[in-house]
Design an enzyme around this catalytic site. Structure first.
Site, PDB file in Angstrom:
ATOM      1  N   LYS A  22     -12.860  -3.094   7.278  1.00  0.00           N
ATOM      2  CA  LYS A  22     -12.184  -3.184   5.979  1.00  0.00           C
ATOM      3  C   LYS A  22     -11.350  -1.930   5.732  1.00  0.00           C
ATOM      4  O   LYS A  22     -10.192  -2.009   5.327  1.00  0.00           O
ATOM      5  CB  LYS A  22     -13.240  -3.332   4.878  1.00  0.00           C
ATOM      6  CG  LYS A  22     -12.737  -3.062   3.484  1.00  0.00           C
ATOM      7  CD  LYS A  22     -13.828  -3.208   2.455  1.00  0.00           C
ATOM      8  CE  LYS A  22     -14.567  -1.946   2.123  1.00  0.00           C
ATOM      9  NZ  LYS A  22     -13.857  -0.983   1.265  1.00  0.00           N
ATOM     10  N   ASN A  23     -11.942  -0.763   5.987  1.00  0.00           N
ATOM     11  CA  ASN A  23     -11.257   0.489   5.649  1.00  0.00           C
ATOM     12  C   ASN A  23     -10.106   0.817   6.602  1.00  0.00           C
ATOM     13  O   ASN A  23      -9.378   1.778   6.398  1.00  0.00           O
ATOM     14  CB  ASN A  23     -12.255   1.653   5.593  1.00  0.00           C
ATOM     15  CG  ASN A  23     -13.119   1.569   4.343  1.00  0.00           C
ATOM     16  OD1 ASN A  23     -12.883   0.737   3.464  1.00  0.00           O
ATOM     17  ND2 ASN A  23     -14.125   2.418   4.264  1.00  0.00           N
ATOM     18  N   ARG A  94      -9.645   0.380  -5.836  1.00  0.00           N
ATOM     19  CA  ARG A  94      -8.993   1.682  -5.781  1.00  0.00           C
ATOM     20  C   ARG A  94      -7.989   1.772  -4.627  1.00  0.00           C
ATOM     21  O   ARG A  94      -6.931   2.390  -4.753  1.00  0.00           O
ATOM     22  CB  ARG A  94     -10.098   2.729  -5.632  1.00  0.00           C
ATOM     23  CG  ARG A  94      -9.622   4.119  -5.459  1.00  0.00           C
ATOM     24  CD  ARG A  94     -10.805   5.026  -5.189  1.00  0.00           C
ATOM     25  NE  ARG A  94     -10.340   6.285  -4.636  1.00  0.00           N
ATOM     26  CZ  ARG A  94      -9.909   7.304  -5.347  1.00  0.00           C
ATOM     27  NH1 ARG A  94      -9.870   7.219  -6.659  1.00  0.00           N
ATOM     28  NH2 ARG A  94      -9.490   8.405  -4.774  1.00  0.00           N
ATOM     29  N   CYS A 118     -15.044   1.040  -6.736  1.00  0.00           N
ATOM     30  CA  CYS A 118     -16.504   1.140  -6.823  1.00  0.00           C
ATOM     31  C   CYS A 118     -16.858   2.273  -7.781  1.00  0.00           C
ATOM     32  O   CYS A 118     -16.240   3.337  -7.752  1.00  0.00           O
ATOM     33  CB  CYS A 118     -17.096   1.455  -5.448  1.00  0.00           C
ATOM     34  SG  CYS A 118     -17.647   0.031  -4.546  1.00  0.00           S
ATOM     35  N   ARG A 123     -13.798  10.053  -8.526  1.00  0.00           N
ATOM     36  CA  ARG A 123     -12.766   9.714  -7.552  1.00  0.00           C
ATOM     37  C   ARG A 123     -11.340  10.012  -8.025  1.00  0.00           C
ATOM     38  O   ARG A 123     -10.535   9.100  -8.226  1.00  0.00           O
ATOM     39  CB  ARG A 123     -12.903   8.246  -7.126  1.00  0.00           C
ATOM     40  CG  ARG A 123     -14.272   7.939  -6.625  1.00  0.00           C
ATOM     41  CD  ARG A 123     -14.390   6.541  -6.089  1.00  0.00           C
ATOM     42  NE  ARG A 123     -13.970   6.451  -4.703  1.00  0.00           N
ATOM     43  CZ  ARG A 123     -14.144   5.378  -3.951  1.00  0.00           C
ATOM     44  NH1 ARG A 123     -14.696   4.317  -4.445  1.00  0.00           N
ATOM     45  NH2 ARG A 123     -13.748   5.365  -2.697  1.00  0.00           N
ATOM     46  N   PRO A 124     -11.038  11.293  -8.199  1.00  0.00           N
ATOM     47  CA  PRO A 124      -9.678  11.644  -8.618  1.00  0.00           C
ATOM     48  C   PRO A 124      -8.645  11.372  -7.528  1.00  0.00           C
ATOM     49  O   PRO A 124      -9.010  11.092  -6.387  1.00  0.00           O
ATOM     50  CB  PRO A 124      -9.772  13.147  -8.902  1.00  0.00           C
ATOM     51  CG  PRO A 124     -10.946  13.620  -8.116  1.00  0.00           C
ATOM     52  CD  PRO A 124     -11.881  12.459  -7.964  1.00  0.00           C
ATOM     53  N   ASP A 126      -5.906  13.649  -7.247  1.00  0.00           N
ATOM     54  CA  ASP A 126      -5.069  14.851  -7.257  1.00  0.00           C
ATOM     55  C   ASP A 126      -4.518  15.195  -5.868  1.00  0.00           C
ATOM     56  O   ASP A 126      -3.374  15.625  -5.738  1.00  0.00           O
ATOM     57  CB  ASP A 126      -5.851  16.041  -7.839  1.00  0.00           C
ATOM     58  CG  ASP A 126      -7.176  16.276  -7.127  1.00  0.00           C
ATOM     59  OD1 ASP A 126      -7.847  15.290  -6.774  1.00  0.00           O
ATOM     60  OD2 ASP A 126      -7.528  17.445  -6.899  1.00  0.00           O
ATOM     61  N   LEU A 127      -5.328  14.985  -4.822  1.00  0.00           N
ATOM     62  CA  LEU A 127      -4.879  15.357  -3.469  1.00  0.00           C
ATOM     63  C   LEU A 127      -3.755  14.437  -2.987  1.00  0.00           C
ATOM     64  O   LEU A 127      -2.821  14.879  -2.322  1.00  0.00           O
ATOM     65  CB  LEU A 127      -6.046  15.326  -2.483  1.00  0.00           C
ATOM     66  CG  LEU A 127      -7.187  16.302  -2.810  1.00  0.00           C
ATOM     67  CD1 LEU A 127      -8.386  16.046  -1.901  1.00  0.00           C
ATOM     68  CD2 LEU A 127      -6.712  17.742  -2.654  1.00  0.00           C
ATOM     69  N   ILE A 328     -20.485  13.807  -0.787  1.00  0.00           N
ATOM     70  CA  ILE A 328     -19.108  13.288  -0.922  1.00  0.00           C
ATOM     71  C   ILE A 328     -18.843  12.729  -2.329  1.00  0.00           C
ATOM     72  O   ILE A 328     -17.848  13.069  -2.947  1.00  0.00           O
ATOM     73  CB  ILE A 328     -18.815  12.196   0.137  1.00  0.00           C
ATOM     74  CG1 ILE A 328     -19.181  12.686   1.552  1.00  0.00           C
ATOM     75  CG2 ILE A 328     -17.342  11.770   0.084  1.00  0.00           C
ATOM     76  CD1 ILE A 328     -18.337  13.782   2.116  1.00  0.00           C
ATOM     77  N   ARG A 398     -17.059  -7.732  -1.189  1.00  0.00           N
ATOM     78  CA  ARG A 398     -15.855  -6.897  -1.021  1.00  0.00           C
ATOM     79  C   ARG A 398     -15.782  -6.310   0.386  1.00  0.00           C
ATOM     80  O   ARG A 398     -14.693  -5.999   0.862  1.00  0.00           O
ATOM     81  CB  ARG A 398     -15.875  -5.738  -2.016  1.00  0.00           C
ATOM     82  CG  ARG A 398     -15.723  -6.150  -3.452  1.00  0.00           C
ATOM     83  CD  ARG A 398     -15.693  -4.938  -4.340  1.00  0.00           C
ATOM     84  NE  ARG A 398     -14.727  -3.966  -3.815  1.00  0.00           N
ATOM     85  CZ  ARG A 398     -14.599  -2.739  -4.262  1.00  0.00           C
ATOM     86  NH1 ARG A 398     -15.343  -2.313  -5.240  1.00  0.00           N
ATOM     87  NH2 ARG A 398     -13.707  -1.921  -3.733  1.00  0.00           N
TER      88      ARG A 398
HETATM   89  C1  UD1 Z   1     -12.580   6.178   1.666  1.00  0.00           C
HETATM   90  C2  UD1 Z   1     -13.266   4.873   1.961  1.00  0.00           C
HETATM   91  C3  UD1 Z   1     -14.657   4.854   1.365  1.00  0.00           C
HETATM   92  C4  UD1 Z   1     -15.451   6.054   1.842  1.00  0.00           C
HETATM   93  C5  UD1 Z   1     -14.671   7.346   1.609  1.00  0.00           C
HETATM   94  C6  UD1 Z   1     -15.354   8.567   2.208  1.00  0.00           C
HETATM   95  C7  UD1 Z   1     -11.407   3.316   2.071  1.00  0.00           C
HETATM   96  C8  UD1 Z   1     -10.703   2.160   1.473  1.00  0.00           C
HETATM   97  N1  UD1 Z   1     -12.460   3.796   1.396  1.00  0.00           N
HETATM   98  O1  UD1 Z   1     -12.467   6.289   0.255  1.00  0.00           O
HETATM   99  O2  UD1 Z   1     -15.310   3.648   1.773  1.00  0.00           O
HETATM  100  O3  UD1 Z   1     -16.663   6.128   1.122  1.00  0.00           O
HETATM  101  O4  UD1 Z   1     -13.362   7.251   2.197  1.00  0.00           O
HETATM  102  O5  UD1 Z   1     -15.565   8.392   3.567  1.00  0.00           O
HETATM  103  O6  UD1 Z   1     -11.069   3.757   3.159  1.00  0.00           O
HETATM  104  N2  UD1 Z   1     -11.129  13.346  -3.793  1.00  0.00           N
HETATM  105  C9  UD1 Z   1     -10.532  14.227  -4.660  1.00  0.00           C
HETATM  106  N3  UD1 Z   1      -9.197  14.108  -4.876  1.00  0.00           N
HETATM  107  C10 UD1 Z   1      -8.433  13.172  -4.262  1.00  0.00           C
HETATM  108  C11 UD1 Z   1      -9.052  12.274  -3.363  1.00  0.00           C
HETATM  109  C12 UD1 Z   1     -10.403  12.388  -3.150  1.00  0.00           C
HETATM  110  O7  UD1 Z   1     -11.203  15.088  -5.233  1.00  0.00           O
HETATM  111  O8  UD1 Z   1      -7.225  13.121  -4.501  1.00  0.00           O
HETATM  112  C13 UD1 Z   1     -12.594  13.430  -3.570  1.00  0.00           C
HETATM  113  C14 UD1 Z   1     -13.303  12.161  -4.031  1.00  0.00           C
HETATM  114  O9  UD1 Z   1     -13.588  12.209  -5.402  1.00  0.00           O
HETATM  115  C15 UD1 Z   1     -14.553  12.197  -3.194  1.00  0.00           C
HETATM  116  C16 UD1 Z   1     -14.071  12.817  -1.883  1.00  0.00           C
HETATM  117  O10 UD1 Z   1     -12.832  13.474  -2.177  1.00  0.00           O
HETATM  118  O11 UD1 Z   1     -15.505  13.058  -3.787  1.00  0.00           O
HETATM  119  C17 UD1 Z   1     -13.854  11.812  -0.766  1.00  0.00           C
HETATM  120  O12 UD1 Z   1     -12.890  10.865  -1.149  1.00  0.00           O
HETATM  121  P1  UD1 Z   1     -11.894  10.163  -0.120  1.00  0.00           P
HETATM  122  O13 UD1 Z   1     -12.149  10.685   1.242  1.00  0.00           O
HETATM  123  O14 UD1 Z   1     -10.532  10.266  -0.677  1.00  0.00           O
HETATM  124  O15 UD1 Z   1     -12.386   8.674  -0.202  1.00  0.00           O
HETATM  125  P2  UD1 Z   1     -11.515   7.377  -0.399  1.00  0.00           P
HETATM  126  O16 UD1 Z   1     -10.270   7.476   0.414  1.00  0.00           O
HETATM  127  O17 UD1 Z   1     -11.413   7.052  -1.829  1.00  0.00           O
END
Ligand code: UD1
Length: 417
Positions: A22-23, A94, A118, A123-124, A126-127, A328, A398
């Site tokens: 899926k991812n 998301r 979820c 889950r911001p 900002d990055l 995480i 999902r």
């Molecule tokens: C993806 C996966 C999800 C998995 C996660 C971590 C998909 C569709 N989903 O989610 O299943 O659990 O990777 O392996 O591929 N963060 C920030 N700022 C940002 C982005 C992220 O602070 O702009 C933080 C998030 O809040 C979280 C951490 O970084 O604490 C990891 O998030 P991220 O790696 O971005 O996960 P997703 O891409 O949302």
């Protein structure tokens, strides 16, 4: 609304085919936007999240054809439009936000609702936004929307404070059509990032270094549509490995790659599960007595957060004390209350869960609170005494293809009603 009813205590045996990830499919579908042509995704998992991303693409006037019998998704993005994506779709998932980078690269402007998904933490984004801004986008956030503009994206050096999977993917996609060279440092190294890079290269993109901390993308003028088959779902595979261990059974997984399952294999072996690997198949034997262990979730190649809930169900049934630390997501112990209803002895202390193994789970009526928490409840139900009823299984749908059919074929007593 569907529920699962599981009568616990059945041994599992036989073989299970693992679906595509899926991812991986979600960012690949988003990247079809860049192609400006027709892409054919073969062996795509037929999952709710995939259908939501297809709806996002349809909103943008892509032609999408989903062949559920042959597991093929065809997307033609030649006549795309930069229309806004509805709140509903982005709230539902998301990962809809993954179209941001590709849309910006193709149209120089895009507006999208802030993401939902979820309920496992704040889950911001900002990055994602910092990365797109570094490529020259002007970004406005307000009234529940993000808007970005750029005459032409330009390559840049981007250091991510945290190796976010989604941010790495969005930046990779945007940079593929940007002018010049982009270097992403502290990039995510997940197998799904590697798969996206391979897909982008197949479209005609110039990407190097995927799977390491530093990804280099040299922008190209134009891409084209291709056929592609995404990698296997390492989280589905890990969930079935635990299904074997928690029921003291032995099963064979087909269509997997040991390389991407190392963190899960290492932990299960440490606990006493026997795992034999033969090319793309894996024999998982959980018939031994298992030992407790400690787990810390980390970005890849650390132990995946997406396997944390399922591992908790297993550890809750292993004699002794185990500790899981979730680094995480800050709200990813939602399964604990439900596992406690089933007789689990688990206490949360900040970001850690202290698990005292119990002899048996006892069947109860419980609720899937998110995708992986739902999988954890299925695993507990498979070995529980008596009947477990799991409500809100839409969360599970999902991310798992026909999980009840796959488990039934292995010998579980499980129905969807
Ligand atoms: C993806 C996966 C999800 C998995 C996660 C971590 C998909 C569709 N989903 O989610 O299943 O659990 O990777 O392996 O591929 N963060 C920030 N700022 C940002 C982005 C992220 O602070 O702009 C933080 C998030 O809040 C979280 C951490 O970084 O604490 C990891 O998030 P991220 O790696 O971005 O996960 P997703 O891409 O949302």
């Amino acid at each position: 609304m569907s529920k699962f009813i599981i009568k616990g205590g059945k041994k599992l045996s036989g073989e299970v085919n693992i679906s595509s990830a899926k991812n991986s499919v979600l960012p690949i579908l988003a990247a079809t936007i860049l192609s400006g042509g027709k892409c054919v995704i073969k062996n795509s998992p037929m999952l709710e999240d995939v259908f939501v991303l297809c709806d996002v693409l349809k909103t943008l006037l892509a032609k999408v054809n989903i062949d559920k019998i042959n597991n093929i998704v065809e997307v033609d993005t030649s006549n795309l439009s930069d229309l806004n994506v509805s709140d509903d779709l982005v709230r539902k998932m998301r990962a809809s936000f993954l179209v941001m980078g590709a849309m910006l690269a193709r149209f120089g402007r895009f507006k999208i609702s802030l993401p939902g998904g979820c309920n496992i933490g704040s889950r911001p984004i900002d990055l994602h936004l910092k990365g797109l801004a570094a490529l020259g986008a002007k970004i406005k956030v307000g009234h529940g929307y993000v808007e970005a503009y750029a005459d032409k994206l330009t390559g840049a050096d981007i250091y991510l404070d945290f190796p976010s999977v989604g941010a790495t993917e969005n930046i990779m996609m945007a940079a593929t059509l940007a002018k010049g060279v982009t270097i992403i440092e502290n990039a995510a190294k997940e197998p799904e990032i590697i798969d996206l890079a391979i897909f982008l290269r197949k479209l005609g993109g110039n990407i190097q270094g995927e799977g390491t901390d530093t990804i280099t993308i040299t922008g190209v003028e134009k891409l084209e549509g291709v056929e592609y088959e995404p990698i296997f779902d390492r989280i589905e595979a890990g969930t079935f490995m635990i299904a074997a261990a928690i029921t003291n059974s032995a099963i064979t997984l087909r269509g997997v790659n040991e390389k991407y399952l190392k963190p899960v294999i290492a932990k299960l072996r440490e606990m006493g599960v026997k795992i034999d690997i033969n090319n793309d198949s894996m024999f998982v034997d959980g018939r031994n007595k298992l030992n407790p262990t400690d787990i810390i979730t980390m970005p890849y190649p650390g132990f995946p957060t997406d396997m944390q809930s399922q591992m908790m169900s297993l550890l809750a049934k292993v004699n002794g004390t185990s500790i899981i630390t979730e680094t995480i997501f800050e709200n990813r112990f939602m399964q604990v209350g439900e596992l406690t209803r089933m007789g689990g002895n688990i206490k949360i202390d900040g970001r850690s869960a202290i698990i005292e193994g119990v002899q048996d789970f006892t069947g109860a009526e419980v609720k899937a609170t998110d995708l992986r928490a739902g999988a954890a409840l299925i695993l507990a139900g498979l070995c529980a005494k008596g009947e477990t009823v799991i409500n809100d299984v839409y969360h599970i749908d999902r991310g798992y293809v026909s999980i009840e059919k796959k488990l039934k074929a292995l010998g579980a007593d499980m129905e969807r009603v």
